[in-house]
Scaffold this active site. Structure first.
Site, PDB file in Angstrom:
ATOM      1  N   ASP A 230       6.558   3.202   5.666  1.00 46.64           N
ATOM      2  CA  ASP A 230       5.577   3.912   5.475  1.00 46.64           C
ATOM      3  C   ASP A 230       6.696   5.427   4.938  1.00 46.64           C
ATOM      4  O   ASP A 230       7.411   5.430   6.547  1.00 46.64           O
ATOM      5  CB  ASP A 230       4.412   4.760   5.805  1.00 46.64           C
ATOM      6  CG  ASP A 230       3.897   3.259   6.569  1.00 46.64           C
ATOM      7  OD1 ASP A 230       3.833   2.113   5.854  1.00 46.64           O
ATOM      8  OD2 ASP A 230       2.600   3.448   5.951  1.00 46.64           O
ATOM      9  N   HIS A 232       5.280   8.586   3.226  1.00 42.61           N
ATOM     10  CA  HIS A 232       4.659   9.589   3.468  1.00 42.61           C
ATOM     11  C   HIS A 232       4.698  11.185   2.852  1.00 42.61           C
ATOM     12  O   HIS A 232       4.572  12.762   3.780  1.00 42.61           O
ATOM     13  CB  HIS A 232       3.522   9.694   4.376  1.00 42.61           C
ATOM     14  CG  HIS A 232       2.310   8.747   4.330  1.00 42.61           C
ATOM     15  ND1 HIS A 232       1.870   7.957   3.251  1.00 42.61           N
ATOM     16  CD2 HIS A 232       1.972   7.542   5.546  1.00 42.61           C
ATOM     17  CE1 HIS A 232       1.421   7.071   3.692  1.00 42.61           C
ATOM     18  NE2 HIS A 232       1.953   6.452   5.348  1.00 42.61           N
TER      19      HIS A 232
END
Length: 519
Positions: A230, A232
């Site tokens: 991830d 983000h």
């Protein structure tokens, strides 16, 4: 903290809330204190029944677009067709509990028929457990009316008038140095021009739509591949990671494992960097869709708001289809399965309300093959009834106890799976390991299932949402002796960045377009 409409656009459901009060009188905890729960519907506002109102007409009355709006001032223009004004304070809000499953209210099918408790596999399950057939829709060639319509629109846009800042003039304009320079421009607030941004996203879409739902990555002898978890929208951490792991190349391939966007306030810059890498090195850069590459998530958690502020709202439609076209998983050298969330869930699809991790069931007699995943449809939004396989790959999580169990994430149809489940999947498909992301880990990685068939989580967003305090990591696998060795983990801490909070562009955030007042 956030509401959601039904697919018809009517009604307002509590989508996100603080299920605790941080201190007496906490403005973000009073709904919980009063008995409101996630999934409740708004029934009336100030004594007026709004249960059949359009979503934005309800929001206009509640004046609830800005978190912690204790001043009671209307800070954004109304969007509803009724022209409702904010209700006078103090105001009473009446909520109602759904009689149907939350997913059904959002437009999904019902969960299915009741489980036959005479089946020994389900003897320990609650009496209200339901069962549904596990269906895998077959892939069809990907075509997007949105993208086709945008080609002419993009061609009609004027050429950028200024040479200052990053540019994209087709694949030939990209190189390692140009993309590094692009990222540095992003860090000082310079964006790709509107025409260039559209063209880069469309060029990336044209590559992604031709790939399979399950992609195959070949790492030659002596070469390596880096798996990134991830991101983000944390641009400064992304840039630092590239300094550690190097740029994509034939001898340094990359698999970016989903959740490129949302929450972090530089999601636009991160995703355009990834698309530039993909267009530049299409055979050595691979992208997996994450659960945050989805319309509902992008609407609430910031990416669509950020696109609208930095470019225009029309661009959100392009990215919705680009994310639908993104593969769901990859297999490296027929040894390592890389996926954002997890592996196939139970078949038949058994579900019960509530979370009790002491209850597990052995829910899969027939294993799903890599070929079945490879040839499944992905060009859609996640829906556990229309495509349970997609939801499993994007949303599920490992657990320590054997068997399957219900997950606490969002709504029905999301599962936890034990080490026996992951081992059975790997054995059936002649795999040696699973690399997945989707969960914050204190050290940036964790062996959630160890032993001969490990399942490893990699999370690459340090100090997630500016408060988690976690390290980040990427995983490096090297082909040595005709077999993948590792993974080795490159860990890193959060890097200093400008004072823009995580979630700034999310619904209710200070930079969300609904909260910005035009001068």
């Amino acid at each position: 903290m956030a509401y959601a409409p039904s697919t018809s656009g009517k009604g307002a459901m509590v989508w996100e809330m603080n299920e605790k009060s941080r201190y007496p009188g906490d403005p973000q905890g009073q709904a919980w204190v009063a008995g409101v729960k996630q999934g409740f519907l708004v029934k009336s506002v100030g004594g007026v029944d709004v249960s059949n109102y359009e979503f934005w007409d309800i929001m206009d009355m509640m004046d609830d677009k800005i978190k912690d709006n204790s001043a009671g001032k209307f800070q954004s223009g109304g969007q509803g067709t009724m022209g409702n004004k904010p209700a006078e304070l103090p105001v009473a809000i009446e909520y109602a509990e759904l009689k149907v499953d939350k997913g059904e209210w959002l437009g999904m099918e019902s969960t299915g028929d009741k489980v036959d408790m005479r089946d020994a596999r389900f003897a320990d399950l609650p009496s209200d457990a339901t069962i549904k057939e596990y269906r895998i829709p077959k892939a069809v060639p990907i075509a997007s009316e949105v993208v086709e319509a945008l080609r002419g629109y993009v061609a009609s846009l004027p050429e950028p008038s200024s040479a200052d800042g990053p540019r994209y003039k087709g694949k030939a304009s990209l190189s390692g140095d140009s993309i590094k320079a692009m990222i540095q421009d992003f860090k000082v607030g310079k964006l790709l021009p509107l025409k260039d941004a559209y063209q880069l996203a469309i060029d990336a879409f044209d590559i992604l739509k031709k790939e399979k739902t399950l992609g195959r990555v070949t790492v030659p002898e002596g070469k390596k591949v880096t798996v990134v978890g991830d991101l983000h929208g944390q641009l400064w951490d992304f840039d630092f990671m590239l300094g550690l792991a190097g740029l994509p190349a034939a001898d340094n391939q990359f698999v970016f494992n989903g959740d490129f966007v949302d929450r972090g306030p530089w999601s636009v810059e991160v995703v355009f960097s990834l698309l530039a890498f993909k267009v530049w090195q299409p055979d050595h850069v691979f992208m997996n869709r994450g659960n945050h590459e989805a319309e509902m998530a992008n609407h609430f958690y910031g990416f669509f708001g950020e696109l609208e502020v930095k470019y225009e709202k029309k661009m959100t439609e392009l990215f919705a289809d680009l994310f639908r076209a993104t593969p769901l998983c990859h297999v490296i050298n027929n040894e390592a399965f890389v996926v954002h969330g997890g592996i196939p869930g139970p078949d038949p699809r058994v579900w019960w309300k509530g979370i009790d991790n002491q209850i597990s069931f052995d829910g899969r007699n027939l294993q799903i093959s890599l070929d079945e995943i490879e040839n499944s449809d992905r060009f859609m939004e996640p829906n556990p009834n229309l495509n349970p396989l997609m939801v499993d790959l994007l949303w599920s999580d490992p657990k320590g106890k054997e068997g399957y169990g219900p997950s606490g994430r969002m709504s029905s149809g999301i599962y936890l799976f034990g080490p026996d489940v992951s081992k059975n999947f790997m054995v059936h498909n002649k795999l040696r390991m699973v690399l997945r992301s989707h969960e914050v880990k204190a050290q940036g990685f964790r062996y959630d299932h160890d032993g001969e068939y490990p399942l490893i989580t990699i999370f690459s967003a340090p100090n997630y949402v500016d408060k988690a305090g976690n390290l980040a990591a990427v995983a490096v696998l090297t082909n040595t002796g005709s077999q993948l060795q590792g993974p080795e983990f490159l860990q890193y801490a959060a890097q200093p960045h400008p004072d823009v909070p995580s979630g700034a562009y999310a619904v209710g955030g200070p930079l969300h377009p609904d909260g910005l007042v035009e001068a």
